[in-house]
Motif scaffolding. Sequence first.
Motif, PDB file in Angstrom:
ATOM      1  N   GLN A 142      -1.101  -3.418  -1.444  1.00  0.00           N
ATOM      2  CA  GLN A 142      -1.623  -4.769  -1.298  1.00  0.00           C
ATOM      3  C   GLN A 142      -2.188  -5.232  -2.634  1.00  0.00           C
ATOM      4  O   GLN A 142      -2.646  -4.421  -3.440  1.00  0.00           O
ATOM      5  N   VAL A 143      -2.141  -6.543  -2.844  1.00  0.00           N
ATOM      6  CA  VAL A 143      -2.751  -7.159  -4.026  1.00  0.00           C
ATOM      7  C   VAL A 143      -3.629  -8.317  -3.550  1.00  0.00           C
ATOM      8  O   VAL A 143      -3.413  -8.879  -2.479  1.00  0.00           O
ATOM      9  N   GLN A 144      -4.614  -8.639  -4.367  1.00  0.00           N
ATOM     10  CA  GLN A 144      -5.533  -9.728  -4.044  1.00  0.00           C
ATOM     11  C   GLN A 144      -5.319 -10.853  -5.044  1.00  0.00           C
ATOM     12  O   GLN A 144      -5.434 -10.657  -6.252  1.00  0.00           O
ATOM     13  N   VAL A 167       2.538  -6.174  -0.397  1.00  0.00           N
ATOM     14  CA  VAL A 167       3.590  -6.303  -1.405  1.00  0.00           C
ATOM     15  C   VAL A 167       4.924  -6.097  -0.696  1.00  0.00           C
ATOM     16  O   VAL A 167       5.125  -5.110   0.000  1.00  0.00           O
ATOM     17  N   LYS A 168       5.813  -7.054  -0.880  1.00  0.00           N
ATOM     18  CA  LYS A 168       7.124  -7.003  -0.230  1.00  0.00           C
ATOM     19  C   LYS A 168       8.230  -6.879  -1.263  1.00  0.00           C
ATOM     20  O   LYS A 168       8.066  -7.259  -2.418  1.00  0.00           O
ATOM     21  N   LEU A 176       7.223  -3.102   1.560  1.00  0.00           N
ATOM     22  CA  LEU A 176       7.503  -1.876   0.821  1.00  0.00           C
ATOM     23  C   LEU A 176       6.598  -0.769   1.357  1.00  0.00           C
ATOM     24  O   LEU A 176       5.374  -0.903   1.348  1.00  0.00           O
ATOM     25  N   THR A 177       7.189   0.299   1.867  1.00  0.00           N
ATOM     26  CA  THR A 177       6.424   1.430   2.379  1.00  0.00           C
ATOM     27  C   THR A 177       6.896   2.712   1.700  1.00  0.00           C
ATOM     28  O   THR A 177       8.040   2.796   1.233  1.00  0.00           O
ATOM     29  N   PHE A 178       6.006   3.687   1.684  1.00  0.00           N
ATOM     30  CA  PHE A 178       6.278   4.951   0.997  1.00  0.00           C
ATOM     31  C   PHE A 178       5.767   6.104   1.844  1.00  0.00           C
ATOM     32  O   PHE A 178       4.741   5.992   2.502  1.00  0.00           O
ATOM     33  N   GLU A 179       6.469   7.210   1.795  1.00  0.00           N
ATOM     34  CA  GLU A 179       6.047   8.409   2.515  1.00  0.00           C
ATOM     35  C   GLU A 179       4.851   9.068   1.825  1.00  0.00           C
ATOM     36  O   GLU A 179       3.972   9.598   2.493  1.00  0.00           O
ATOM     37  N   LEU A 206       3.123   0.660  -7.464  1.00  0.00           N
ATOM     38  CA  LEU A 206       2.145  -0.402  -7.654  1.00  0.00           C
ATOM     39  C   LEU A 206       1.862  -0.608  -9.136  1.00  0.00           C
ATOM     40  O   LEU A 206       1.817  -1.733  -9.624  1.00  0.00           O
ATOM     41  N   GLU A 207       1.718   0.484  -9.862  1.00  0.00           N
ATOM     42  CA  GLU A 207       1.466   0.378 -11.298  1.00  0.00           C
ATOM     43  C   GLU A 207       2.684  -0.179 -12.040  1.00  0.00           C
ATOM     44  O   GLU A 207       2.543  -0.920 -13.011  1.00  0.00           O
ATOM     45  N   ALA A 208       3.880   0.146 -11.562  1.00  0.00           N
ATOM     46  CA  ALA A 208       5.088  -0.386 -12.187  1.00  0.00           C
ATOM     47  C   ALA A 208       5.222  -1.895 -11.946  1.00  0.00           C
ATOM     48  O   ALA A 208       5.653  -2.632 -12.839  1.00  0.00           O
TER      49      ALA A 208
END
Length: 69
Positions: free
Chosen positions: A5-7, A19-20, A27-30, A39-41
């Motif tokens: 998520q971003v604000q 974040v989509k 966008l989901t991650f295991e 997120l950093e990228a």
Amino acid sequence: MFKMQVQDDKNDPRSWHDVKGPGGTLLTFEKEADARARLEALYPVAVKMEKYSGPKTTRVIAILEDADR
């Protein structure tokens, strides 16, 4: 599972959003580490700025699975 998520407005706690991806899907991650790396990228400046000044405007959140499913 984890999501990012971003604000948009650091003064408005209601401005957090998921974040989509390009197709509009969440966008989901295991693994949490994978979510943080992505997120950093995607938001390199925001993530790096959080280390030196506040407030936090990005986050990774665990998605709890429904036990009834």
